[in-house]
Scaffold this motif. Structure first.
Motif, PDB file in Angstrom:
ATOM      1  N   ASP A 128      -2.665  -9.237  -2.567  1.00 42.26           N
ATOM      2  CA  ASP A 128      -1.631  -8.442  -1.900  1.00 42.26           C
ATOM      3  C   ASP A 128      -0.642  -7.880  -2.918  1.00 42.26           C
ATOM      4  O   ASP A 128      -0.301  -6.695  -2.893  1.00 42.26           O
ATOM      5  N   GLN A 129      -0.190  -8.729  -3.850  1.00 43.89           N
ATOM      6  CA  GLN A 129       0.756  -8.286  -4.879  1.00 43.89           C
ATOM      7  C   GLN A 129       0.145  -7.195  -5.742  1.00 43.89           C
ATOM      8  O   GLN A 129       0.790  -6.185  -6.054  1.00 43.89           O
ATOM      9  N   GLN A 130      -1.113  -7.386  -6.130  1.00 45.81           N
ATOM     10  CA  GLN A 130      -1.784  -6.442  -7.024  1.00 45.81           C
ATOM     11  C   GLN A 130      -2.000  -5.083  -6.349  1.00 45.81           C
ATOM     12  O   GLN A 130      -1.721  -4.033  -6.928  1.00 45.81           O
ATOM     13  N   LEU A 131      -2.496  -5.098  -5.117  1.00 43.04           N
ATOM     14  CA  LEU A 131      -2.772  -3.843  -4.418  1.00 43.04           C
ATOM     15  C   LEU A 131      -1.476  -3.108  -4.068  1.00 43.04           C
ATOM     16  O   LEU A 131      -1.416  -1.871  -4.133  1.00 43.04           O
ATOM     17  N   PHE A 132      -0.440  -3.862  -3.719  1.00 42.36           N
ATOM     18  CA  PHE A 132       0.826  -3.200  -3.399  1.00 42.36           C
ATOM     19  C   PHE A 132       1.449  -2.590  -4.657  1.00 42.36           C
ATOM     20  O   PHE A 132       1.990  -1.488  -4.626  1.00 42.36           O
ATOM     21  N   LYS A 133       1.346  -3.309  -5.759  1.00 43.51           N
ATOM     22  CA  LYS A 133       1.901  -2.816  -7.022  1.00 43.51           C
ATOM     23  C   LYS A 133       1.211  -1.547  -7.478  1.00 43.51           C
ATOM     24  O   LYS A 133       1.851  -0.591  -7.947  1.00 43.51           O
TER      25      LYS A 133
END
Length: 329
Positions: A128-133
């Motif tokens: 989630d963090q990676q895709l949102f970033k």
């Protein structure tokens, strides 16, 4: 054999996101290589990294098998003094990222992780963090649950029900009888323990003889549907046993469809994740050059393993239409 809990991936649309239509490619890129993404929990001194390795099926490149490890301190004794040693047990995670598919299978292996939800949480948070970033939209991995009420499903499939399959209990006899006795106070309209002893004797004999499988009930005449039966002593005892051992009953329809259901929707039964059995030694072949007997893993061995993995993922397929997902996000 191991049990694999069935989860599914969900993309969370955001007002400011871009390249939404490329989300499966973005997700797949995170698993191109072992080092494409790092899984961890916590920050600074509390940060813990979970090592992983990936294998992409040659026969179905959208399916990724991942070995996911957990460092665990185990107590040992060195020079007659208590000490700690590092252990690194792992579990398998299988991700089906083929077009419009969102399935994630997580191996139940308590030696590595206390439960599959723990693995799902680690994967969800980092992805989630990676895709949102990188792409401004979110992601989460959620469990698929068994339907909880057998009688509701049975009623819907009334004219098409061919058989019921009851699981063979793993609990010992005394524990089962204790749970059966507790059910008596609930006043179920199907409660009956009048032949529970003989039924348990048969199932125990089956277990002792190392026969694996289910206890299947079918109507006497093949073309007759198996209608809801709360009157017969036999069926009432089987339903009572199924609730006592807290295992799903499989309802099989005339067209071969299978519904795995718990007896009712008590609060204790609302958190049951769908599980499938699979030979995890096949997954080992994808990561190791040699088999357990020391012989070399040949290309045909891996191809056979890949076919079995693909068959597993097809059986738990979670399919989502792109437009439908975007509207629901």
């Amino acid at each position: 054999m191991s049990r694999f809990a069935q989860y599914y991936a969900k993309y969370k649309h955001d007002a400011g996101c871009y390249d939404w239509e490329q989300r499966q490619q973005h997700f797949g890129a995170l698993f191109e290589k072992d080092e494409s993404i790092e899984f961890y929990m916590g920050e600074d001194d509390a940060r813990k990294v979970y090592k992983h390795r990936v294998y992409h099926l040659g026969s179905a490149p959208g399916i990724t098998v991942m070995r996911f490890a957990n460092d665990i301190d185990i107590p040992v004794e060195r020079d007659f003094e208590p000490a700690m040693a590092k252990d690194e047990p792992s579990c398998f995670v299988i991700i089906d990222n083929r077009d419009n598919l969102r399935t994630v299978a997580i191996q139940k292996r308590k030696k590595a992780f206390s439960n599959t939800r723990q693995v799902a949480k680690i994967l969800s948070v980092v992805i989630d963090q990676q895709l949102f970033k990188e792409h401004c939209y979110g992601f989460e991995i959620l469990p698929d649950y068994y339907p909880v009420d057998l009688f509701k499903v049975w009623e819907r499939q009334q004219a098409h029900t061919q058989s019921l399959r009851f699981g063979v209990p793993e609990m010992d006899r005394d524990e089962i009888l204790r749970k059966v006795a507790e059910l008596k106070s609930k006043g179920r309209d199907y409660f009956d323990d009048s032949i529970m002893g003989p039924i348990l004797d048969v199932l125990q004999a089956q277990k002792m003889a190392k026969y694996k499988g289910h206890y299947t009930v079918m109507p006497e005449h093949k073309k007759t549907a198996l209608y809801i039966d709360k009157d017969s002593v036999f069926m009432r005892n089987l339903l009572t046993l199924a609730e006592a051992i807290d295992e799903p009953v499989e309802l099989v329809t005339t067209d071969g469809g299978t519904f795995r259901c718990f007896i009712d929707n008590d609060e204790d039964n609302t958190d049951k994740i769908v599980c499938h059995e699979f030979n995890d030694s096949l997954l080992e072949l994808l990561f190791k050059p040699k088999k357990k007997d020391g012989s070399k893993v040949e290309p045909e061995d891996r191809l056979k393993a890949e076919e079995e993995v693909q068959e597993l993922m097809n059986s738990m397929k979670h399919e989502v239409d792109d437009a439908e997902e975007e509207q629901a996000a």
